[in-house]
Enzyme design. Structure first.
Site, PDB file in Angstrom:
ATOM      1  N   TRP A 410      -4.309  -5.354   5.061  1.00 47.59           N
ATOM      2  CA  TRP A 410      -3.463  -5.777   4.135  1.00 47.59           C
ATOM      3  C   TRP A 410      -2.891  -7.173   4.550  1.00 47.59           C
ATOM      4  CZ3 TRP A 410       1.787  -7.014   3.915  1.00 47.59           C
ATOM      5  CH2 TRP A 410       2.366  -7.080   2.588  1.00 47.59           C
ATOM      6  N   ASP A 477      -2.249  -9.457  -1.333  1.00 43.20           N
ATOM      7  CA  ASP A 477      -0.850  -9.236  -2.121  1.00 43.20           C
ATOM      8  C   ASP A 477       0.038 -10.366  -2.459  1.00 43.20           C
ATOM      9  OD1 ASP A 477       0.366  -7.492  -3.635  1.00 43.20           O
ATOM     10  OD2 ASP A 477       0.598  -5.965  -2.237  1.00 43.20           O
ATOM     11  N   ASP A 545       0.633  -0.493  -9.292  1.00 41.20           N
ATOM     12  CA  ASP A 545       1.086   0.342  -8.150  1.00 41.20           C
ATOM     13  C   ASP A 545       1.575   1.837  -8.865  1.00 41.20           C
ATOM     14  OD1 ASP A 545       0.799  -1.451  -6.397  1.00 41.20           O
ATOM     15  OD2 ASP A 545       3.179  -2.062  -6.688  1.00 41.20           O
TER      16      ASP A 545
END
Length: 765
Positions: A410, A477, A545
């Protein structure tokens, strides 16, 4: 195919036709967009202009019936008698806002229109893609517009974009420039748009197109969970499977704007492009400005037809070539299991369990770098945390590779914490207005991607980690909206939002084009940047999410109108769900996630033996039918009862149908399961996917049901039907006499939030 005959342009895809012509006065008149027709005399479909209308302004006093306000146009000018919303508003060198663009020339080329800075569709070999450039010139100023139409015939999609050239000796200012605009007769259209919020993305909204203008837009700096850039129009008689419907989407990841205007002449004007609010762009002499591409499609097979066109377009023409029609791996992500609290031993134990469960890609989420023990610090410092990885990250990746798993990491490269080495060294790299204290989102600021030095830093940091660790996947992200839009690098900060997106595209291009083997999954606090622009760099996007499967039914169905299941990253998480506290059977969690790119995100140490057995069954089933589930033709079947969802995927002679319910009621009648695309006169076998039941959920009840005693799963059952392409209605959902009479099907066995998958195949002789 693109043809031009006497200044009439005929654009043809496999199933659609798009026509427009040059009028006697030089404007482009939209004639037709609908089912495929043979090119013919345009007077058969042209709109008649036989009289002037009261206060209507005539464009030419020698032809008083000709008014721009009543002409169905392809791309309108401003200030010359067309009083509808304009796609183009320019401040000219003389200070006026009046423009008058007329036809100058055109050219037809093979292939896709190139773009230097913006994402674009790619063409498949031997599909006959072509691009038409129509050049318009302003009658007074030395300014030209190139309208680019690219036809992707097999996908039934036409892309449009505009390039403005300033050939004057002075700069001009763009206040609005849309990628596409056209006018068409109203057919009682309903607008289908997809608005939402964090953890509630892609909610399907339907409203009539009535007098006035409907504006769909984003001002977050991204394409936005508040309003996706894509939308659909359906004619009055249209359904999911029948009638005329149109789809529009934008290959762009920033602030966007679409305007749907119904006029008193009963036309509908459509336009889409960069959001004009807070946007100005100065075009210097000799320079040009290009818009993002808009993707248009039409189907006379209803909303499913439009969706299927877009799905094929994305799979064939949008995602990176290395991943087109390539099966996506099953992911395990450690976030909801550990959050920031992990070390390499804890992660390796999870990786071992994930491998045993059938997972193929192990992803380390936030917390592996810098001082990143919580979300207040360390963001921007992509040096490996030696306390968590004492043997180094490359050694850990190699260790997990040794299990036979791929490995991913990530990143949040566009952001920075004030408590970070990067911010302390370069506070000027954070987006802020001098003299104003910037507002924070999730304890972080946005890095200024309009600055070349910032772009270089991100490229160097992410590339170094990829190259030194050998990872196979990146989750990119972006966890906040953009505020305080200012950069010292810009002469005019009204250009900030678009220049930021250009900077983002430049960074992604520099990192991932030289590394085509790396699977990029993009994310923005869930589905805050789910758009075609991002899909040109990575083939899948984290959709929300919210991992509650009952919430995901609505989110994933909303996404299905515009995006294929191969692009929708969907994970199975723990129950009770961490976002809603809802308790949902593991079978339903797996069934919902299977209509996307399957992944798992839970503490594997908390699983029971029964859970592990069921997850192994889920991953084995998914691998067996993965290509069908990810790339099969997706169909939404309207729900027969409230709070039901019925989905289908099909490829060749095999289909999988999914039946989902959010709520069970007593004395419920028989259900029917529609299955389309079956061959007439062929006998099919419909086999329900075996799935385990939660015995604790039925404690006490099962003791009184002799048929259930000793059972821990719902058995496989088969029914036989002749394929007709119509509804399979007789008892399809009642193929297990397992509980009380009237409550015997698999869905009801699981009560609220129950689901079943069915595999439909020709009967084996």
């Amino acid at each position: 195919m693109i043809e031009e005959r006497q200044h009439v342009f005929y654009i043809t895809t496999a199933h659609t036709s798009y026509w427009f012509r040059v009028t006697a006065h030089g404007q482009l008149e939209h004639l037709y967009y609908g089912p495929r027709l043979t090119p013919q005399d345009p007077t058969a479909v042209a709109f008649k202009h036989t009289s002037g209308l009261g206060s209507t302004v005539a464009y030419d006093e020698q032809d008083w019936t000709y008014s721009l306000d009543t002409l169905p146009q392809e791309y309108a000018s401003f200030g010359r008698g067309d009083f509808r919303d304009s796609p183009l508003i320019l401040k000219m060198a003389d200070g006026s806002y009046v423009s008058d663009f007329v036809y100058q020339e055109h050219h037809i080329y093979s292939g896709v229109a190139p773009s230097k800075t913006l994402p674009q569709a790619t063409d498949q070999p031997d599909t006959g893609s072509q691009t038409l450039y129509v050049t318009l010139r302003d009658k007074l100023q030395a300014i030209t517009l190139e309208l680019a139409y690219t036809v992707l015939p097999d996908s039934d999609v036409i892309t449009r974009r505009v390039v403005l050239h300033n050939n004057t000796a002075k700069p001009l200012v763009i206040d609005r420039i849309m990628s596409a605009q056209w006018d068409m007769p109203n057919r009682g259209y309903a607008l289908h748009s997809f608005a939402g919020a964090w953890a509630s993305e892609m909610q399907h909204h339907v409203q009539p197109v009535t007098d006035g203008t409907i504006v769909l837009n984003s001002l977050t700096g991204g394409s936005s969970n508040k309003q996706n850039p894509g939308f659909l129009l359906s004619a009055a008689e249209a359904t999911e499977d029948t009638g005329w419907a149109y789809g529009v989407n934008l290959l762009y990841s920033g602030n966007h704007e679409s305007r749907i205007q119904h006029t008193n002449q009963n036309f509908v004007r459509l336009m889409t492009g960069i959001n004009s609010q807070g946007f100005h762009w100065s075009v210097a002499p000799g320079e040009a400005f290009e818009t993002p591409s808009a993707a248009l499609t039409f189907s006379d097979r209803g909303l499913n037809g439009v969706s299927q066109h877009f799905h094929k377009f994305i799979n064939d023409n949008v995602v990176p070539p290395a991943f087109q029609h390539q099966d996506r791996p099953i992911v395990y992500n450690n976030w909801e299991a550990t959050y920031f609290n992990f070390n390499e031993d804890k992660l390796f134990a999870l990786a071992q369990q994930a491998k045993d469960l059938g997972v193929e890609l192990f992803v380390i989420d936030d917390g592996w770098f810098g001082t990143r023990d919580d979300d207040t610090q360390g963001l921007g410092d992509y040096t490996v945390n030696a306390r968590k990885f004492p043997h180094g990250l490359p050694a850990f990746v190699q260790r997990v590779h040794g299990l036979g798993l791929k490995v991913g990491l990530w990143f949040e490269p566009e952001m920075v914490n004030e408590n970070s080495d990067l911010y302390r060294a370069h506070p000027e790299w954070a987006v802020h207005v001098p003299g104003r204290a910037p507002v924070l989102g999730r304890h972080q600021l946005v890095l200024d991607l309009t600055q070349p030095a910032v772009q270089d830093y991100i490229v160097q940091q992410v590339s170094h980690v990829i190259d030194t660790t050998g990872i196979d996947y990146v989750k990119w992200d972006m966890n906040r909206h953009i505020t305080d839009m200012y950069s010292p690098a810009l002469a005019d900060n009204a250009e900030f939002n678009h220049r930021y997106i250009l900077g983002l595209y430049a960074v992604l291009r520099r990192i991932f084009r030289p590394r085509p083997q790396v699977l990029l999954e993009t994310c923005s606090s869930g589905g805050n940047r789910f758009d075609l622009g991002m899909l040109t760099f990575g083939p899948q996007i984290w959709s929300s999410d919210d991992t509650d499967p009952i919430e995901r039914l609505t989110i994933q169905q909303g996404l299905s109108y515009l995006y294929p299941q191969s692009a929708i990253s969907a994970h199975v998480s723990a129950s009770p769900n961490q976002q809603t506290l809802r308790v949902v059977p593991l079978s339903t969690r797996g069934n919902v996630a299977s209509f996307g790119v399957l992944g798992y995100e839970m503490d594997l140490n908390a699983l029971t033996d029964a859970d592990r057995a069921e997850i192994r069954e889920q991953t084995a089933f998914y691998k067996q039918y993965r290509h069908l589930l990810q790339f099969g033709t997706f169909t939404r079947h309207p729900a027969a009862q409230p709070q039901q969802f019925r989905w289908q995927v099909q490829a060749g002679d095999t289909a999988i149908a999914g039946f989902f319910q959010q709520h069970i009621s007593a004395a419920h009648g028989y259900d029917c399961l529609p299955v389309t695309g079956l061959a007439p006169e062929t006998m099919y076998t419909m086999a329900s996917k075996p799935q385990r039941i939660m015995l604790s959920q039925y404690a006490g009840l099962l003791d009184h049901l002799p048929a259930a005693q000793g059972r821990t799963s719902i058995p496989d059952a088969q029914e036989h039907y002749t394929g007709t392409g119509a509804l399979l209605a007789t008892g399809v959902m009642l193929n297990n006499q397992f509980m009380l009479s009237g409550y015997s099907d698999q869905v009801r066995m699981l009560g609220d939030y129950g689901s079943t998958l069915y595999v439909i195949q020709p009967e084996q002789e």
